[in-house]
Design a protein around this motif. Structure first.
Motif, PDB file in Angstrom:
ATOM      1  N   VAL A  99       2.515   1.742  -3.366  1.00 19.70           N
ATOM      2  CA  VAL A  99       1.582   2.319  -4.337  1.00 19.70           C
ATOM      3  C   VAL A  99       1.597   3.836  -4.197  1.00 19.70           C
ATOM      4  O   VAL A  99       1.727   4.571  -5.181  1.00 19.70           O
ATOM      5  N   GLY A 100       1.494   4.323  -2.966  1.00 16.20           N
ATOM      6  CA  GLY A 100       1.491   5.761  -2.714  1.00 16.20           C
ATOM      7  C   GLY A 100       2.763   6.425  -3.207  1.00 16.20           C
ATOM      8  O   GLY A 100       2.728   7.460  -3.890  1.00 16.20           O
ATOM      9  N   LEU A 101       3.888   5.803  -2.876  1.00 20.84           N
ATOM     10  CA  LEU A 101       5.169   6.415  -3.243  1.00 20.84           C
ATOM     11  C   LEU A 101       5.386   6.386  -4.749  1.00 20.84           C
ATOM     12  O   LEU A 101       5.915   7.345  -5.330  1.00 20.84           O
ATOM     13  N   VAL A 108       0.854  -1.193   0.000  1.00 23.03           N
ATOM     14  CA  VAL A 108       0.000   0.000   0.000  1.00 23.03           C
ATOM     15  C   VAL A 108       0.887   1.240   0.000  1.00 23.03           C
ATOM     16  O   VAL A 108       0.663   2.208  -0.745  1.00 23.03           O
ATOM     17  N   ASN A 109       1.926   1.160   0.839  1.00 21.06           N
ATOM     18  CA  ASN A 109       2.896   2.233   0.946  1.00 21.06           C
ATOM     19  C   ASN A 109       3.567   2.508  -0.390  1.00 21.06           C
ATOM     20  O   ASN A 109       3.689   3.662  -0.822  1.00 21.06           O
TER      21      ASN A 109
END
Lengths: 417, 443
Positions: B333-335, B330-331
């Protein structure tokens, strides 16, 4: 003042977040998952630590155990004579305070004799399961537990039983916890209960004494111990529990082994596994619990670091994207403090969203875990503590990017990139 | 073209060093945590005897009766039931097992007597479990019925007592009684120690196997009861459940014997299950059981799962590591989103110069895979570090089973790459939506 100024920013923050729906959602999701996983993992760690630090009720630091196996070909009378002579020899070893023989010892991880106690001889309901230590009049002093009511065994009450003999004795001593389970009105002392093979009188109550099943699953009866006045004539072997005067037990161990070997060679004591101190037994008995807590803590640490890293990364990106807007705000009169508070407030909002979702997920995960592992229901304060931790973590993580944003000079508003 | 994309990826990584390093570090830690947990999980759930496990079954018969703890029959059999099953010979092979401990002596006076453990088993044991012999072999069913004083010893014991020579025909004393050595095992140490796991206890499931095997009937004759018995004194309410003599003990409902049967085909399995039901039904008819037949016949792998042999710590860490990886994804994806959106102008120019959407997809997925590859390589280093330090987390009996191999390393890199490409899907889609004209206009 600062608070109201922060509060005034809520609308623009929400508007700005609306323009970054996906990125916001990702952080919310990440915080929620982190909270769900971390609070469950830390809850498991906490229950493990509570479990593995339970006291045995004995003077652990000064007790060691000799697993004495017998060579074959000895009849019951010879075994009994050997045990009596061994005990006399052990009690005379220098540095040894007292000793007794049994079939099991605390923290062994098994070995005790489970026995059902009935309140009436014709009781048809399930008897109260408890764990027996065979013992004698020296057992209480050796274990270092406290007799809170009644009296100790007398030497003439100690009998001898083999592994297939009937379990009956005129008197027993039980722990206070077991006494209260059998007789909730507190009248256990002097009462008669029924062993599988006959009635017996409770003559003494111990402050506490843990059964031998340290790390295993019999948790509910771990404190329900019975001292049964007998020496154990198992042709396989017997265990001697020895209490020393000082906490450096090593000299006493070698002296005790020497004394036993001088007594005769009808025994086999394994050079590696034959002697174990209770602190060693504790370490071994709770090895699984310790590895669970260590692993979970390590993974939780990594998890929180990952989440913090993610927040730093995305916040920096947002700051760099909004340099122009920040410059415009600064040139319209916003102070560096306003910008700083803006980003902290924004982070607080996002993390709060994640926490709301995370608390729900945490309880769902707890319910699922309860089905697979023996785990109690998670109390509400665990995820709330986790939430506090995440709020703090979020504020710390955004601190760097927010400070960077606050340093954006107003002039970027008019400078084209 | 692919090489060009990789170059682009590296160049853009250089421009945003911190962000790239963060993504790589996150991936490396997430993947490494998963792989270390997986290595332990793999070691503790492995099939101890892959060639035969599908043919080995454990019969269970409920001789305790209904209990508030559920209707699962005891894990082991009473002597009565074990002998009945063994005598019936309804399977192609069957063996009874219980754990025994012996005082062992040889003629060699220089070697001190020692206490060693092993199992009392029936003749089929060795053939059923593919136990390898160095010298000699197992005993015959005839030896079982005649309670022969023969023994099979481990290679380790043979080294100790006979300095590794062929000791078949020699004698050793077990509990003072002379036994003729009939076979010496070769190295054999199945993990988990599946064959007597219920009697030995699941906490000891990864211990080494014992050193002495003697005929079951001989051990019964010598009254070598298993120390790990489980008597229904508290699960039934019968009077006088304390067992006061050996014969009464044998006739009692105490359970302490592991039984295994070998069944080749599903039809055989069904037939055997039917036989167990009939047997329990018969016991009900003659009044020994006051409850309807409650039997189980579990395959080896199901049996190990039922006995929960794989340590709790391993299962939990697998679960938490998987969640950790999910959070990392999830992290990432954001980055990745941040990383790709920042390059909107570049995308716009590439699109304006004629790059198709597909080309943008290719470029950014290659970029994801490249970062994944680097993350995976760092993950391999961390995994190896983790496995090196595994002794700090798991007990020695388990830690020694865990090892890295080529498949683990390849899997680590593949997992990292797959994870990054999956997390890059949405950011790439967003990047490909970039309107070229818009991007060129504002800059």
């Amino acid at each position: 003042m600062a608070f109201t100024r922060t509060f005034m920013q809520l609308r623009p923050i929400l508007a700005a977040l609306g323009r970054h729906k996906v990125a916001t959602l990702l952080i919310v999701l990440q915080v929620a998952l982190t909270l769900a996983v971390a609070s469950n993992a830390l809850f498991i760690v906490a229950t493990r630590i509570v479990h593995l630090s339970r006291p045995t009720g004995t003077d652990e630091a000064r007790i060691f155990v000799i697993r004495n196996d017998w060579k074959s070909g000895q009849n019951a009378a010879q075994l009994d004579a050997n045990i009596r002579a061994d005990l006399v020899a052990l009690r005379h070893v220098s540095g040894v305070r007292d000793a007794f023989s049994s079939e099991a010892f605390p923290l062994e991880g098994g070995g005790g004799i489970p026995v059902g106690l009935k309140l009436k001889s014709d009781q048809t309901t399930r008897p109260k399961l408890s764990l027996v230590y065979l013992a004698d009049d020296h057992a209480i002093d050796t274990l270092g537990t406290l007799l809170v009511a009644g009296r100790n065994f007398r030497p003439d009450e100690i009998t001898a039983i083999g592994p297939y003999d009937k379990m009956s004795a005129p008197v027993i001593i039980i722990t206070r916890i077991l006494a209260n389970k059998l007789f909730p009105d507190g009248s256990a002392l002097g009462r008669t209960v029924y062993l599988p093979d006959g009635p017996t009188t409770i003559i003494g109550i111990l402050a506490s004494l843990q059964g031998p099943y340290a790390g295993s699953t019999t948790r509910s009866i771990d404190e329900d111990s019975v001292l049964f006045p007998a020496r154990y004539l198992d042709p396989e072997g017997v265990v001697y529990l020895v209490r020393t005067h000082s906490t450096s037990v090593k000299p006493a161990i070698s002296a005790a082994l020497k004394a036993l070997h001088e007594r005769g060679d009808e025994r086999l004591i394994d050079p590696k596994e034959g002697v174990i101190t209770l602190p060693q037994a504790r370490e071994r008995g709770y090895a699984t619990d310790r590895s669970v807590s260590l692993l979970m803590s390590a993974l939780c640490g990594l998890l929180l670091m990952a989440t913090a890293g993610g927040i730093v990364g995305l916040s920096s990106f947002w700051v760099s994207q909004r340099r122009r807007q920040i410059g415009i705000r600064r040139s319209l009169g916003a102070t560096a403090g306003d910008i700083l508070r803006y980003f902290h407030a924004e982070n607080f909002l996002i993390v709060s969203g994640g926490i709301v979702l995370g608390v729900v997920l945490a309880f769902l995960a707890n319910l699922a875990l309860m089905r697979i592992y023996e785990l109690p229901r998670m109390p509400l304060y665990v995820p709330l503590l986790g939430a506090l931790l995440l709020w703090l973590l979020g504020q710390l993580a955004v601190w760097g990017p927010a400070r960077y944003a606050a340093r954006v000079p107003p002039v970027v508003a008019i400078r084209s990139e | 073209m692919w090489g060009y994309y990789v170059t682009l990826a590296l160049r853009s990584s250089l421009r945003s060093k911190a962000l790239t390093a963060l993504v790589i570090a996150l991936l490396a830690f997430g993947v490494a945590a998963c792989m270390v947990s997986y290595a332990v999980f793999r070691a503790t759930t492995s099939d101890p005897i892959p060639a035969k496990s599908s043919r080995l079954y454990v019969p269970q018969i409920d001789n305790f009766g209904p209990s508030p703890y559920g209707d699962e029959p005891p894990d082991t059999l009473s002597y009565t039931d074990a002998i009945a099953l063994w005598r019936a010979r309804k399977a192609s092979r069957q063996t009874l097992i219980f754990v025994t401990k012996w005082g062992v002596e040889s003629d060699n006076r220089l070697i001190p007597a020692m206490s060693m453990s092993g199992d009392a088993v029936t003749a089929d044991f060795f053939a059923m479990f593919d136990v390898p012999f160095r010298f000699g072999g197992g005993w015959t069913p005839n030896d079982d019925t005649e309670q022969a004083t023969v023994a099979v010893i481990s290679r380790r014991l043979n080294e100790k007592f006979f300095s590794g020579q062929n000791s078949v025909g020699h004698e050793i004393r077990l509990d003072g009684k002379i036994f003729r050595i009939i076979g010496v095992l070769d190295d054999w140490n199945p993990k988990p120690r599946f064959f007597d796991v219920s009697a030995n206890g699941r906490l000891n499931a990864f211990d080494d196997v014992g050193d002495i095997y003697i005929p079951f009937t001989r051990a019964i004759d010598m009254k070598k009861a298993s120390r790990y018995n489980n008597c229904p004194s508290y699960s039934t309410y019968s009077e006088g459940s304390g067992v006061s003599s050996w014969d009464k003990y044998l006739r009692s409902e105490c359970v302490w014997i592991d039984a295994w049967v070998e069944l080749a085909t599903p039809a055989d399995v069904e037939r055997y299950r039917e036989y167990l039901r009939n047997y329990a039904g018969e016991q009900q008819r003659i009044g020994r059981f006051s409850w309807p037949p409650n039997v189980r016949l579990r395959k080896l792998t199901d049996w190990l799962a039922h006995e929960r042999v794989s340590p709790k710590a391993s299962n939990l860490s697998m679960l938490v590591s998987a969640s950790f990886l999910l959070i990392v994804l999830v992290n990432v994806v954001g980055l990745m989103l941040a990383r790709f959106m920042r390059r909107a102008p570049e995308i716009g120019i590439r699109r304006a110069l004629g790059a198709s959407r597909a080309a943008i997809y290719r470029q950014f997925l290659v970029e994801g895979a490249t970062i994944g590859l680097v993350g995976g390589l760092c993950g391999v280093v961390l995994t190896l570090l983790g496995l090196w330090g595994i002794g700090g987390f798991f007990e020695p009996t388990i830690a020694r089973l865990v090892h890295a191999d080529a498949s683990l390393i390849v899997l680590t890199v593949l997992l990292a790459m797959a994870a990054t490409v999956i997390s890059a899907l949405y950011p790439t889609w967003r990047a490909a939506q970039t309107q070229p004209a818009w991007q060129i206009k504002i800059n």
